[in-house]
Write an enzyme that holds these catalytic residues in place. Structure first.
Site, PDB file in Angstrom:
ATOM      1  N   GLY A   1       0.825  -1.205   0.000  1.00 52.59           N
ATOM      2  CA  GLY A   1       0.000   0.000   0.000  1.00 52.59           C
ATOM      3  C   GLY A   1       0.850   1.241   0.000  1.00 52.59           C
ATOM      4  O   GLY A   1       2.077   1.184  -0.037  1.00 52.59           O
TER       5      GLY A   1
ATOM      6  N   GLU B   1      -0.640   0.660  -6.206  1.00 52.41           N
ATOM      7  CA  GLU B   1       0.367   0.377  -5.181  1.00 52.41           C
ATOM      8  C   GLU B   1       0.724  -1.109  -5.136  1.00 52.41           C
ATOM      9  O   GLU B   1       1.896  -1.463  -5.023  1.00 52.41           O
ATOM     10  CB  GLU B   1      -0.110   0.860  -3.805  1.00 52.41           C
ATOM     11  CG  GLU B   1      -0.076   2.358  -3.631  1.00 52.41           C
ATOM     12  CD  GLU B   1       1.332   2.917  -3.477  1.00 52.41           C
ATOM     13  OE1 GLU B   1       2.288   2.150  -3.251  1.00 52.41           O
ATOM     14  OE2 GLU B   1       1.475   4.150  -3.581  1.00 52.41           O
TER      15      GLU B   1
ATOM     16  N   GLU C   1       4.483  -2.559  -5.896  1.00 55.99           N
ATOM     17  CA  GLU C   1       5.227  -3.181  -4.801  1.00 55.99           C
ATOM     18  C   GLU C   1       5.342  -4.695  -4.901  1.00 55.99           C
ATOM     19  O   GLU C   1       6.242  -5.285  -4.303  1.00 55.99           O
ATOM     20  CB  GLU C   1       4.603  -2.787  -3.461  1.00 55.99           C
ATOM     21  CG  GLU C   1       4.725  -1.298  -3.213  1.00 55.99           C
ATOM     22  CD  GLU C   1       4.031  -0.814  -1.970  1.00 55.99           C
ATOM     23  OE1 GLU C   1       3.395  -1.628  -1.258  1.00 55.99           O
ATOM     24  OE2 GLU C   1       4.111   0.394  -1.689  1.00 55.99           O
TER      25      GLU C   1
ATOM     26  N   PRO D   1      -4.609   8.422  15.616  1.00 61.72           N
ATOM     27  CA  PRO D   1      -3.184   8.591  15.914  1.00 61.72           C
ATOM     28  C   PRO D   1      -2.665   7.562  16.923  1.00 61.72           C
ATOM     29  O   PRO D   1      -1.490   7.179  16.850  1.00 61.72           O
ATOM     30  CB  PRO D   1      -3.103  10.009  16.501  1.00 61.72           C
ATOM     31  CG  PRO D   1      -4.286  10.715  15.918  1.00 61.72           C
ATOM     32  CD  PRO D   1      -5.359   9.659  15.819  1.00 61.72           C
TER      33      PRO D   1
ATOM     34  N   GLU E   1      11.422  -7.876   0.372  1.00 68.05           N
ATOM     35  CA  GLU E   1      11.003  -9.259   0.115  1.00 68.05           C
ATOM     36  C   GLU E   1       9.499  -9.358   0.257  1.00 68.05           C
ATOM     37  O   GLU E   1       8.857  -8.523   0.890  1.00 68.05           O
ATOM     38  CB  GLU E   1      11.723 -10.260   1.018  1.00 68.05           C
ATOM     39  CG  GLU E   1      11.457 -10.123   2.491  1.00 68.05           C
ATOM     40  CD  GLU E   1      12.254 -11.118   3.329  1.00 68.05           C
ATOM     41  OE1 GLU E   1      12.079 -12.343   3.150  1.00 68.05           O
ATOM     42  OE2 GLU E   1      13.039 -10.661   4.175  1.00 68.05           O
TER      43      GLU E   1
END
Length: 141
Positions: free
Chosen positions: A32, A48, A52, A69, A107
């Site tokens: 992501g 994404e 990736e 948060p 990886e």
């Protein structure tokens, strides 16, 4: 402080849960990243994951929206920049491509969801547990 929309993909197959060891912090996490200007969250998660992992996916379910948060959604980077991520996490199905590390992945490994690595990013652990809960509606955390 910047507020930035983000996305993550929960990819579960018979092989397990796909995680990437990230190049930025060397921790395991869900594929992501950030939503680009003018991009939808569903297009961002597809992009994404392709960048990736080399996989082509389609989002099949919104797992949740994450902004607290207290759950690591505010990140302070080494250069001092602070970003508050508001992230949408999607369960995705693989529709093509071939598994291959992109520039942001050290990886890629399939993990048994019951045996996640201890080095899994805490905010992503919450998203994985939420996906496995199979709640009919999306989580908002």
């Amino acid at each position: 402080m910047l507020i930035r929309p983000g996305v993550s993909a929960v990819i579960l197959t018979s092989e397990g849960l796909l995680l990437q060891r990230r190049s930025d912090n060397h921790l395991w996490g869900l594929p992501g990243g950030g939503v680009e200007p003018g991009e939808t969250v569903s297009a961002a998660v597809v992009r994404e994951v392709r960048e990736e992992t080399g996989l082509e996916v389609t989002p099949i379910r919104l797992v949740g929206v994450y902004s607290d948060p207290a759950n690591g959604q505010v990140v302070t980077y080494p250069d001092g920049n602070v970003t508050h991520y508001v992230s949408a996490s999607f369960e995705c199905r693989i529709v093509g491509g071939a598994l291959a590390c992109g520039e942001e992945s050290l990886e890629l490994t399939w993990f048994d969801p019951d045996r996640l690595p201890p080095e899994l990013m805490p905010m992503h652990r919450i998203r994985v547990f939420d996906a496995l809960a199979r709640q009919p509606g999306a989580f908002v955390r």
